[in-house]
Write a protein that holds these residues in place. Structure first.
Motif, PDB file in Angstrom:
ATOM      1  N   VAL A 191       0.815  -1.230   0.000  1.00 26.13           N
ATOM      2  CA  VAL A 191       0.000   0.000   0.000  1.00 26.13           C
ATOM      3  C   VAL A 191       0.846   1.277   0.000  1.00 26.13           C
ATOM      4  O   VAL A 191       0.323   2.352  -0.280  1.00 26.13           O
ATOM      5  CB  VAL A 191      -0.979   0.043   1.202  1.00 26.13           C
ATOM      6  N   SER A 192       2.121   1.182   0.294  1.00 26.52           N
ATOM      7  CA  SER A 192       2.936   2.398   0.442  1.00 26.52           C
ATOM      8  C   SER A 192       3.056   3.208  -0.842  1.00 26.52           C
ATOM      9  O   SER A 192       3.318   4.411  -0.802  1.00 26.52           O
ATOM     10  CB  SER A 192       4.331   2.053   0.967  1.00 26.52           C
ATOM     11  N   PHE A 193       2.834   2.552  -1.988  1.00 28.64           N
ATOM     12  CA  PHE A 193       2.895   3.288  -3.255  1.00 28.64           C
ATOM     13  C   PHE A 193       1.776   4.321  -3.356  1.00 28.64           C
ATOM     14  O   PHE A 193       1.832   5.223  -4.201  1.00 28.64           O
ATOM     15  CB  PHE A 193       2.821   2.312  -4.442  1.00 28.64           C
ATOM     16  N   MET A 194       0.771   4.202  -2.505  1.00 25.78           N
ATOM     17  CA  MET A 194      -0.343   5.162  -2.509  1.00 25.78           C
ATOM     18  C   MET A 194      -0.079   6.358  -1.598  1.00 25.78           C
ATOM     19  O   MET A 194      -0.931   7.230  -1.443  1.00 25.78           O
ATOM     20  CB  MET A 194      -1.638   4.467  -2.073  1.00 25.78           C
ATOM     21  N   PHE A 195       1.092   6.409  -0.967  1.00 21.05           N
ATOM     22  CA  PHE A 195       1.414   7.464  -0.023  1.00 21.05           C
ATOM     23  C   PHE A 195       2.711   8.164  -0.426  1.00 21.05           C
ATOM     24  O   PHE A 195       3.549   7.583  -1.109  1.00 21.05           O
ATOM     25  CB  PHE A 195       1.596   6.893   1.393  1.00 21.05           C
ATOM     26  N   ALA A 196       2.857   9.405   0.005  1.00 23.12           N
ATOM     27  CA  ALA A 196       4.091  10.156  -0.216  1.00 23.12           C
ATOM     28  C   ALA A 196       4.485  10.849   1.080  1.00 23.12           C
ATOM     29  O   ALA A 196       3.623  11.326   1.822  1.00 23.12           O
ATOM     30  CB  ALA A 196       3.904  11.191  -1.321  1.00 23.12           C
ATOM     31  N   LYS A 197       5.773  10.889   1.362  1.00 19.23           N
ATOM     32  CA  LYS A 197       6.244  11.569   2.572  1.00 19.23           C
ATOM     33  C   LYS A 197       6.149  13.074   2.407  1.00 19.23           C
ATOM     34  O   LYS A 197       6.576  13.627   1.394  1.00 19.23           O
ATOM     35  CB  LYS A 197       7.695  11.178   2.866  1.00 19.23           C
ATOM     36  N   LYS A 198       5.588  13.727   3.416  1.00 18.58           N
ATOM     37  CA  LYS A 198       5.484  15.181   3.433  1.00 18.58           C
ATOM     38  C   LYS A 198       5.724  15.689   4.847  1.00 18.58           C
ATOM     39  O   LYS A 198       5.326  15.053   5.826  1.00 18.58           O
ATOM     40  CB  LYS A 198       4.083  15.641   2.983  1.00 18.58           C
ATOM     41  N   GLY A 199       6.358  16.841   4.947  1.00 19.79           N
ATOM     42  CA  GLY A 199       6.407  17.510   6.230  1.00 19.79           C
ATOM     43  C   GLY A 199       5.084  18.227   6.442  1.00 19.79           C
ATOM     44  O   GLY A 199       4.584  18.897   5.527  1.00 19.79           O
ATOM     45  N   VAL A 200       4.477  18.064   7.608  1.00 20.18           N
ATOM     46  CA  VAL A 200       3.175  18.687   7.887  1.00 20.18           C
ATOM     47  C   VAL A 200       3.253  19.441   9.208  1.00 20.18           C
ATOM     48  O   VAL A 200       3.582  18.877  10.251  1.00 20.18           O
ATOM     49  CB  VAL A 200       2.046  17.642   7.947  1.00 20.18           C
ATOM     50  N   ILE A 201       2.947  20.734   9.140  1.00 20.69           N
ATOM     51  CA  ILE A 201       2.973  21.606  10.314  1.00 20.69           C
ATOM     52  C   ILE A 201       1.569  22.178  10.502  1.00 20.69           C
ATOM     53  O   ILE A 201       1.000  22.745   9.566  1.00 20.69           O
ATOM     54  CB  ILE A 201       3.982  22.753  10.132  1.00 20.69           C
ATOM     55  N   ILE A 202       1.023  22.003  11.699  1.00 19.73           N
ATOM     56  CA  ILE A 202      -0.343  22.444  11.977  1.00 19.73           C
ATOM     57  C   ILE A 202      -0.330  23.577  12.996  1.00 19.73           C
ATOM     58  O   ILE A 202       0.298  23.469  14.054  1.00 19.73           O
ATOM     59  CB  ILE A 202      -1.197  21.273  12.508  1.00 19.73           C
ATOM     60  N   ILE A 203      -1.015  24.674  12.660  1.00 16.00           N
ATOM     61  CA  ILE A 203      -1.092  25.855  13.517  1.00 16.00           C
ATOM     62  C   ILE A 203      -2.561  26.187  13.783  1.00 16.00           C
ATOM     63  O   ILE A 203      -3.379  26.157  12.865  1.00 16.00           O
ATOM     64  CB  ILE A 203      -0.406  27.061  12.842  1.00 16.00           C
ATOM     65  N   GLU A 204      -2.873  26.498  15.022  1.00 14.76           N
ATOM     66  CA  GLU A 204      -4.258  26.833  15.359  1.00 14.76           C
ATOM     67  C   GLU A 204      -4.671  28.135  14.686  1.00 14.76           C
ATOM     68  O   GLU A 204      -3.961  29.140  14.752  1.00 14.76           O
ATOM     69  CB  GLU A 204      -4.436  26.938  16.875  1.00 14.76           C
ATOM     70  N   LYS A 205      -5.842  28.100  14.072  1.00 13.08           N
ATOM     71  CA  LYS A 205      -6.309  29.207  13.236  1.00 13.08           C
ATOM     72  C   LYS A 205      -6.656  30.458  14.034  1.00 13.08           C
ATOM     73  O   LYS A 205      -6.403  31.580  13.583  1.00 13.08           O
ATOM     74  CB  LYS A 205      -7.531  28.739  12.438  1.00 13.08           C
ATOM     75  N   ASP A 206      -7.211  30.271  15.231  1.00 14.29           N
ATOM     76  CA  ASP A 206      -7.716  31.437  15.959  1.00 14.29           C
ATOM     77  C   ASP A 206      -6.626  32.244  16.650  1.00 14.29           C
ATOM     78  O   ASP A 206      -6.890  33.282  17.245  1.00 14.29           O
ATOM     79  CB  ASP A 206      -8.781  31.018  16.986  1.00 14.29           C
ATOM     80  N   ILE A 207      -5.373  31.790  16.553  1.00 12.39           N
ATOM     81  CA  ILE A 207      -4.278  32.505  17.210  1.00 12.39           C
ATOM     82  C   ILE A 207      -3.546  33.448  16.256  1.00 12.39           C
ATOM     83  O   ILE A 207      -3.099  34.527  16.646  1.00 12.39           O
ATOM     84  CB  ILE A 207      -3.274  31.498  17.812  1.00 12.39           C
ATOM     85  N   PHE A 208      -3.469  33.053  14.973  1.00  9.88           N
ATOM     86  CA  PHE A 208      -2.658  33.808  14.013  1.00  9.88           C
ATOM     87  C   PHE A 208      -3.475  34.198  12.781  1.00  9.88           C
ATOM     88  O   PHE A 208      -4.383  33.482  12.364  1.00  9.88           O
ATOM     89  CB  PHE A 208      -1.444  32.984  13.581  1.00  9.88           C
ATOM     90  N   ASP A 209      -3.125  35.313  12.175  1.00  7.33           N
ATOM     91  CA  ASP A 209      -3.791  35.830  10.984  1.00  7.33           C
ATOM     92  C   ASP A 209      -3.432  34.987   9.758  1.00  7.33           C
ATOM     93  O   ASP A 209      -2.259  34.657   9.537  1.00  7.33           O
ATOM     94  CB  ASP A 209      -3.378  37.285  10.756  1.00  7.33           C
TER      95      ASP A 209
END
Length: 245
Positions: free
Chosen positions: A131-149
């Motif tokens: 199944v790994s051929f269906m995935f790609a490595k990505k860096g993912v950074i999540i920031i809370e929306k209500d804190i920053f513009d």
């Protein structure tokens, strides 16, 4: 973390993290140990694997003292902790693709447990690469929306070298190429941003939907069982509509 960068998954995982910090800290501690031993030593400036792991640890609110103590212990000659990195791939109910990343000191125990969870859910454990051929490595950074513009965050992350920026429910989701992850994260940190999550993820190219509620419950139980296992570090899948529980 389970799944992809949709906030429903991240929120659920964060809530679990808040309720089980000790287990999360232990798992990240294993990653730090392996990163020091296999990545090239205790200096994150010359060990990119360790640098990414430290970023993940900080995003999960692991105290700096804990991080430094684990790295120092892992670098010591008397450290005898040995973990083997093993990846399992398989299919959950309705053919949902699942990748399980583990660090274990007993591969037979871990393999047996992972196979049992797949079988119990009505899925099946497959061979490496199924199944790994269906995935790609990505860096993912999540920031809370209500804190920053939004405009400010988008400008800052793109200037830092991010490849994509999205508004996803209550958060901003920033994607990077794996090799740019640490650079982007460091620049965002220097600009004063804080993160809900920051790590290298396996992002699916296609998604599978489950329409039957009982089958969805089985799929959720499979993910829960895998994530709660002490040897399992991360679980990635392409389930389109995870239960919001």
């Amino acid at each position: 973390m389970s799944g992809h960068s949709k906030w429903s998954n991240i929120k659920r995982k964060k809530e679990k993290t808040d309720g089980a910090k000790a287990k999360i800290f232990t798992k990240i501690g294993r990653e730090l140990v392996v990163a020091v031993k296999e990545g090239g030593g205790p200096d994150p400036n010359s060990n990119s694997k360790l640098k990414d792991c430290i970023a993940k640890a900080k995003a999960c609110n692991v105290p700096n003292d804990n991080i430094e103590r684990i790295i120092k212990k892992a670098a010591g000659e008397t450290n005898t902790e040995k973990y083997e990195s093993i990846v399992y791939e398989g299919y959950g109910p309705c053919g949902v693709a699942v990748i399980v990343e583990s660090l274990t000191d007993n591969r037979n125990r871990t393999a047996a447990d992972v196979r049992h969870y797949f079988d119990k859910s009505g899925g099946n454990l497959g061979t490496l690469g199924c199944v790994s051929f269906m995935f790609a490595k990505k860096g993912v950074i999540i920031i809370e929306k209500d804190i920053f513009d939004e405009d400010t965050v988008m400008e800052a992350c793109l200037e830092a070298g991010a490849s994509d920026f999205q508004v996803d429910g209550d958060v901003y989701a920033i994607e990077t190429e794996p090799g740019d992850f640490s650079m982007v994260l460091n620049e965002m940190t220097d600009k004063g941003y804080t993160f809900v999550s920051a790590q290298i993820e396996m992002m699916p190219s296609t998604y599978t939907e489950i329409t039957d509620s009982q089958t969805a419950i089985k799929m959720q139980k499979l993910l829960d069982s895998l994530e709660d296992h002490d040897d399992v570090q991360s679980v990635w899948h392409n389930w389109e509509n995870p239960l919001d529980v």
